[in-house]
Every structure is written in C-alpha cells, then in structure tokens.
Motif scaffolding. Structure first.
Motif, PDB file in Angstrom:
ATOM      1  N   ALA A 188      -2.667  -4.266   9.061  1.00 20.19           N
ATOM      2  CA  ALA A 188      -3.895  -3.530   8.769  1.00 20.19           C
ATOM      3  C   ALA A 188      -3.851  -2.201   9.514  1.00 20.19           C
ATOM      4  O   ALA A 188      -3.335  -2.130  10.636  1.00 20.19           O
ATOM      5  N   TYR A 189      -4.390  -1.166   8.887  1.00 23.01           N
ATOM      6  CA  TYR A 189      -4.429   0.170   9.481  1.00 23.01           C
ATOM      7  C   TYR A 189      -5.852   0.696   9.365  1.00 23.01           C
ATOM      8  O   TYR A 189      -6.384   0.779   8.255  1.00 23.01           O
ATOM      9  N   GLU A 190      -6.458   1.002  10.509  1.00 24.53           N
ATOM     10  CA  GLU A 190      -7.853   1.435  10.559  1.00 24.53           C
ATOM     11  C   GLU A 190      -8.757   0.421   9.854  1.00 24.53           C
ATOM     12  O   GLU A 190      -9.721   0.791   9.175  1.00 24.53           O
ATOM     13  N   GLY A 191      -8.402  -0.854   9.996  1.00 22.96           N
ATOM     14  CA  GLY A 191      -9.202  -1.921   9.431  1.00 22.96           C
ATOM     15  C   GLY A 191      -8.920  -2.247   7.978  1.00 22.96           C
ATOM     16  O   GLY A 191      -9.441  -3.233   7.448  1.00 22.96           O
ATOM     17  N   ASP A 192      -8.079  -1.456   7.314  1.00 24.31           N
ATOM     18  CA  ASP A 192      -7.755  -1.692   5.903  1.00 24.31           C
ATOM     19  C   ASP A 192      -6.464  -2.493   5.784  1.00 24.31           C
ATOM     20  O   ASP A 192      -5.441  -2.136   6.397  1.00 24.31           O
ATOM     21  N   ASP A 193      -6.499  -3.552   4.994  1.00 28.52           N
ATOM     22  CA  ASP A 193      -5.311  -4.368   4.742  1.00 28.52           C
ATOM     23  C   ASP A 193      -4.259  -3.531   4.016  1.00 28.52           C
ATOM     24  O   ASP A 193      -4.559  -2.893   2.992  1.00 28.52           O
ATOM     25  N   LEU A 194      -3.034  -3.543   4.535  1.00 31.42           N
ATOM     26  CA  LEU A 194      -1.959  -2.757   3.929  1.00 31.42           C
ATOM     27  C   LEU A 194      -1.254  -3.497   2.794  1.00 31.42           C
ATOM     28  O   LEU A 194      -0.361  -2.940   2.156  1.00 31.42           O
TER      29      LEU A 194
ATOM     30  N   ARG B 288       2.895   7.168   6.009  1.00 30.10           N
ATOM     31  CA  ARG B 288       1.797   6.822   5.114  1.00 30.10           C
ATOM     32  C   ARG B 288       2.173   7.156   3.656  1.00 30.10           C
ATOM     33  O   ARG B 288       3.112   7.914   3.394  1.00 30.10           O
TER      34      ARG B 288
ATOM     35  N   SER C 176       0.812  -1.224   0.000  1.00 33.56           N
ATOM     36  CA  SER C 176       0.000   0.000   0.000  1.00 33.56           C
ATOM     37  C   SER C 176       0.841   1.269   0.000  1.00 33.56           C
ATOM     38  O   SER C 176       0.329   2.353  -0.260  1.00 33.56           O
TER      39      SER C 176
END
Length: 207
Positions: free
Chosen positions: A166-172, A46, A22
């Motif tokens: 995962a960051y804030e529920g999103d797979d990286l 990020r 990501s």
C-alpha cells in the motif's frame, strides 16, 4: 569492509524487486553490512514515471542519490523484518509485505559459488553475458552517476510468490512483473519478482 570515503565500497545484503498491478515497481535494499553500518532503503517508480528514494539517514540518502537517479528523495525510517520466508517493510507512505518461494535452478547455482569469489568485480565481469541472457534487463556491471562504477555479485536467488503493498493508504494491487523496467541506474531488477542475495561493489569516481 572499507570506510565510506575509500575508493571502493562494498555492500552485502539483499535486493528485492517486484511489480504491482497498479504499475508501481518497488526495489527494496536490505544491507546488514555496509560502510554506513546496517541500513535498508527503498527505490520505487510510480506509474507516471516518478522515481522516489526512501533512505534512513541523510548520509545514506546522499550516497544513494549520487549513485542513482531520482526525482524525489526523502529521509525517513526504513524498517525491515524477516520471519522465515516473509519479509515486511515500512518506509513513510509505503507498507510492503512479500513471501518468497523455494530456490529454482539458478538460485541453486548461484548459491554454489563461494561468496569470496561471487563478490569480486572480475567474477561479475565474467558472468555479465550469461546474466543478460538468463535475466533480460539485468546488468551486473556498469557506470553510475558521479563517475562511479558498480558490480553486482549475485549469491542466491528466490522467487517472490505473493505481495501485499500500500502507498499513502492505497492498495497497489496484486503482484506483477517489473514491467516496464525501473530506471534508477544502468540496469533493472529481474522482470519476474525476486529476492537476490548480493554483494555490491561501488567504485567512486575521481573529482
């Protein structure tokens, strides 16, 4: 181990540096021995360039933020678990898991250096040039914020073979090189994801 208000502070532990598909790059510090007691912290950058620090206490957050550069600093629990070669970490919105492989030649060479020697600033100065050649982007000594200076004495090195994050529920996404290099301080972690056993010395600046 000197106290948190002394002129030079030492931190003994591990630094894991890894990238994800990501574009988020993550640096996990795990410090069983430090002037602040045992703690762990996470620095991440990020894809848009935002540099974030997660630290477990206001004291550690203030110290780290006074040494490195961040756009966002959050004080929250940072928990690390180690089971054989598997490391797991949680820090607010971040869930991280990675698995290390067997040492390669550089790890074996670093492990052969006595710990007392590896942690000395003079040894870091001596190994500064070889470190730049062997690990592009890595710096083992340099200037930090607030007039501070740092030395990183590497004592062991393991490659990281697999990452789940995962960051804030999103797979990286899948593991990737740390590219571009992270921009928290004067140097980055190795571009190839790795876990480094390290003694870090921070010389405080004079106000």
């Amino acid at each position: 181990m000197r106290g948190p208000h002394s002129g030079a502070l030492r931190f003994d532990g591990w630094i894991a540096g890894l990238g994800t598909a990501s574009g988020t790059r993550i640096v996990l510090g795990h410090w069983p021995r430090s002037p602040f007691g045992p703690f762990s912290d996470v620095m991440l950058e990020r894809p848009d360039g935002e540099r974030v620090l997660f630290a477990p206490t206001r004291q550690t957050a203030e110290f780290v933020a006074a040494t490195y550069v961040f756009d966002t600093v959050r004080v929250l629990p940072v928990r690390v678990r180690v089971a054989d070669r598997t490391w797991s970490a949680t820090a607010g919105p971040l869930d991280l898991r990675f698995v290390t492989g067997r040492r390669r030649l550089l790890g074996l060479l670093l492990r052969a250096v006595p710990g007392v020697l590896a942690g000395r600033p003079g040894w870091c100065t001596l190994t500064s040039l070889p470190a730049r050649v062997l690990l592009p982007g890595v710096r083992v000594r340099g200037s930090a914020r607030s007039g501070r200076r740092e030395w990183y004495g590497a004592r062991d090195l393991w490659p990281i073979h697999a990452v789940s994050a995962a960051y804030e529920g999103d797979d990286l996404g899948a593991m990737a090189p740390v590219v571009p290099p992270v921009r928290f301080g004067f140097g980055s972690v190795p571009s190839r994801p790795a876990l480094t056993r390290v003694t870090t010395t921070v010389a405080l600046g004079r106000d």
